[in-house]
Design a protein around this motif. Sequence first.
Motif, mmCIF file in Angstrom:
data_model
loop_
_atom_site.group_PDB
_atom_site.id
_atom_site.type_symbol
_atom_site.label_atom_id
_atom_site.label_comp_id
_atom_site.label_asym_id
_atom_site.label_seq_id
_atom_site.Cartn_x
_atom_site.Cartn_y
_atom_site.Cartn_z
ATOM 1 N N GLU A 24 34.608 12.602 13.917
ATOM 2 C CA GLU A 24 34.915 12.530 15.336
ATOM 3 C C GLU A 24 35.327 13.896 15.885
ATOM 4 O O GLU A 24 35.007 14.242 17.027
ATOM 5 N N SER A 25 36.037 14.673 15.073
ATOM 6 C CA SER A 25 36.535 15.965 15.537
ATOM 7 C C SER A 25 35.493 17.077 15.428
ATOM 8 O O SER A 25 35.648 18.131 16.048
ATOM 9 N N ASP A 26 34.431 16.867 14.645
ATOM 10 C CA ASP A 26 33.384 17.880 14.478
ATOM 11 C C ASP A 26 32.019 17.244 14.735
ATOM 12 O O ASP A 26 31.431 16.642 13.840
ATOM 13 N N PRO A 27 31.465 17.399 15.943
ATOM 14 C CA PRO A 27 30.172 16.787 16.281
ATOM 15 C C PRO A 27 29.009 17.288 15.429
ATOM 16 O O PRO A 27 27.957 16.652 15.405
ATOM 17 N N LYS A 28 29.204 18.404 14.734
ATOM 18 C CA LYS A 28 28.127 18.950 13.905
ATOM 19 C C LYS A 28 28.020 18.252 12.548
ATOM 20 O O LYS A 28 27.031 18.418 11.839
ATOM 21 N N LEU A 29 29.040 17.489 12.187
ATOM 22 C CA LEU A 29 29.006 16.778 10.906
ATOM 23 C C LEU A 29 28.045 15.595 10.989
ATOM 24 O O LEU A 29 28.150 14.764 11.880
ATOM 25 N N ASP A 30 27.125 15.516 10.027
ATOM 26 C CA ASP A 30 26.141 14.428 9.991
ATOM 27 C C ASP A 30 26.548 13.296 9.063
ATOM 28 O O ASP A 30 26.185 12.141 9.299
ATOM 29 N N MET A 31 27.276 13.620 7.992
ATOM 30 C CA MET A 31 27.577 12.638 6.949
ATOM 31 C C MET A 31 28.920 12.921 6.305
ATOM 32 O O MET A 31 29.410 14.051 6.321
ATOM 33 N N ALA A 32 29.462 11.882 5.679
ATOM 34 C CA ALA A 32 30.601 12.012 4.771
ATOM 35 C C ALA A 32 30.243 11.211 3.525
ATOM 36 O O ALA A 32 30.029 9.999 3.607
ATOM 37 N N ARG A 33 30.181 11.869 2.372
ATOM 38 C CA ARG A 33 29.768 11.218 1.130
ATOM 39 C C ARG A 33 30.980 10.798 0.306
ATOM 40 O O ARG A 33 31.948 11.535 0.184
ATOM 41 N N PHE A 34 30.875 9.607 -0.313
ATOM 42 C CA PHE A 34 32.000 9.020 -1.035
ATOM 43 C C PHE A 34 31.776 8.849 -2.534
ATOM 44 O O PHE A 34 32.717 8.481 -3.240
ATOM 45 N N TYR A 35 30.571 9.087 -3.021
ATOM 46 C CA TYR A 35 30.276 8.791 -4.434
ATOM 47 C C TYR A 35 29.166 9.724 -4.913
ATOM 48 O O TYR A 35 28.297 10.133 -4.130
ATOM 49 N N ALA A 36 29.208 10.044 -6.204
ATOM 50 C CA ALA A 36 28.151 10.856 -6.814
ATOM 51 C C ALA A 36 28.175 10.642 -8.323
ATOM 52 O O ALA A 36 29.164 10.138 -8.878
ATOM 53 N N TYR A 37 27.100 11.035 -8.987
ATOM 54 C CA TYR A 37 27.075 10.992 -10.459
ATOM 55 C C TYR A 37 27.664 12.273 -11.046
ATOM 56 O O TYR A 37 28.298 12.254 -12.100
ATOM 57 N N VAL A 38 27.439 13.400 -10.384
ATOM 58 C CA VAL A 38 27.991 14.688 -10.822
ATOM 59 C C VAL A 38 28.542 15.419 -9.605
ATOM 60 O O VAL A 38 28.123 15.177 -8.475
ATOM 61 N N LYS A 39 29.453 16.345 -9.846
ATOM 62 C CA LYS A 39 30.089 17.070 -8.747
ATOM 63 C C LYS A 39 29.131 18.066 -8.107
ATOM 64 O O LYS A 39 28.410 18.782 -8.810
ATOM 65 N N TYR A 40 29.148 18.105 -6.792
ATOM 66 C CA TYR A 40 28.305 19.070 -6.088
ATOM 67 C C TYR A 40 28.825 20.477 -6.370
ATOM 68 O O TYR A 40 30.037 20.709 -6.365
ATOM 69 N N PRO A 41 27.928 21.452 -6.607
ATOM 70 C CA PRO A 41 28.371 22.768 -7.109
ATOM 71 C C PRO A 41 29.091 23.657 -6.104
ATOM 72 O O PRO A 41 29.883 24.511 -6.520
ATOM 73 N N ASN A 42 28.844 23.521 -4.802
ATOM 74 C CA ASN A 42 29.423 24.444 -3.829
ATOM 75 C C ASN A 42 30.216 23.667 -2.781
ATOM 76 O O ASN A 42 29.632 23.034 -1.900
ATOM 77 N N LEU A 43 31.555 23.732 -2.886
ATOM 78 C CA LEU A 43 32.429 22.961 -2.012
ATOM 79 C C LEU A 43 33.552 23.840 -1.465
ATOM 80 O O LEU A 43 34.070 24.711 -2.171
ATOM 81 N N VAL A 44 33.925 23.580 -0.204
ATOM 82 C CA VAL A 44 35.053 24.270 0.420
ATOM 83 C C VAL A 44 36.042 23.202 0.879
ATOM 84 O O VAL A 44 35.741 22.413 1.780
ATOM 85 N N ASN A 45 37.208 23.149 0.259
ATOM 86 C CA ASN A 45 38.185 22.110 0.544
ATOM 87 C C ASN A 45 38.661 22.166 1.992
ATOM 88 O O ASN A 45 38.906 23.244 2.545
ATOM 89 N N ILE A 46 38.803 20.974 2.609
ATOM 90 C CA ILE A 46 39.274 20.886 3.992
ATOM 91 C C ILE A 46 40.498 19.981 4.122
ATOM 92 O O ILE A 46 41.052 19.858 5.207
ATOM 93 N N GLY A 47 40.921 19.345 3.033
ATOM 94 C CA GLY A 47 42.115 18.509 3.067
ATOM 95 C C GLY A 47 41.815 17.037 2.882
ATOM 96 O O GLY A 47 40.677 16.596 3.002
ATOM 97 N N ASN A 48 42.852 16.269 2.541
ATOM 98 C CA ASN A 48 42.759 14.821 2.333
ATOM 99 C C ASN A 48 41.753 14.439 1.248
ATOM 100 O O ASN A 48 41.213 13.332 1.247
#
Length: 254
Positions: free
Chosen positions: A114-138
Amino acid sequence: MDFKFSEITLLITHYNRSKSLERLLETMVKLNCYFFDIIVSDDGSKDEHLSYLRDLKKTYKFTLVTTDINKGLGNNINKGQDAVKSPYTLYIQEDFIPQDLFPEKLRDAFSYMESDPKLDMARFYAYVKYPNLVNIGNGFATMVFNPYTLDYQKFYYYSDHPHLRRSTFFEKFGRYREGVKSDYTEYCMMMSVLKNKGKSIYYTNFRDLFLQENSSAEPSTVKREFWRQNDNPVLRVVRDIYRYTKFNYNLLIK
């Protein structure tokens, strides 16, 4: 505590696993998780499962979208998404089980989108960790596709695993590919998301919010080739090189 998501429709794709669907719906109720609507999109299940779905509908008040014959995952997601009337869609396949923490993290993900109109998705599950991540909190991080990273896992930016997305998803990324195997349908959408510069956040403890369970009575309906799952070290190296080369070709050239 109740979690009322009046802007979100829960979209569940289903095929011949009505008990698994019941488990998912029952768990959402136990978690006090409520939505604008629940849509169950069925892909031509057997009569006994369809009959059970109609009984479940009386209890859980969902919208049932059906088809006369099995048309594959792409068609099943497309027709289900077409029925969504809310601004956001929470997509889950029927064999996933939300955990106690999920409603709180769905609320967080919705707040970020809601606060960032450019965001298309929020993912909740995976088999392996995505390699490139920048923490944003919560517990969430922004996914960053780095074209120079050699790890081919970077290409798995999109997944059919549980995620929240804007219901205008098709306008930016197109519809799901129909008439092909489910893995290729997912692959085509993954490439579309990358080519169209999708932006997603990702829950970093990706095994904490959902369990994926397939019982012997209702096993997975996806059958994969031997070479995709074999853990032979030599085959794994060859497979990784093949995927890295193929994915780059399809992203940059094709």
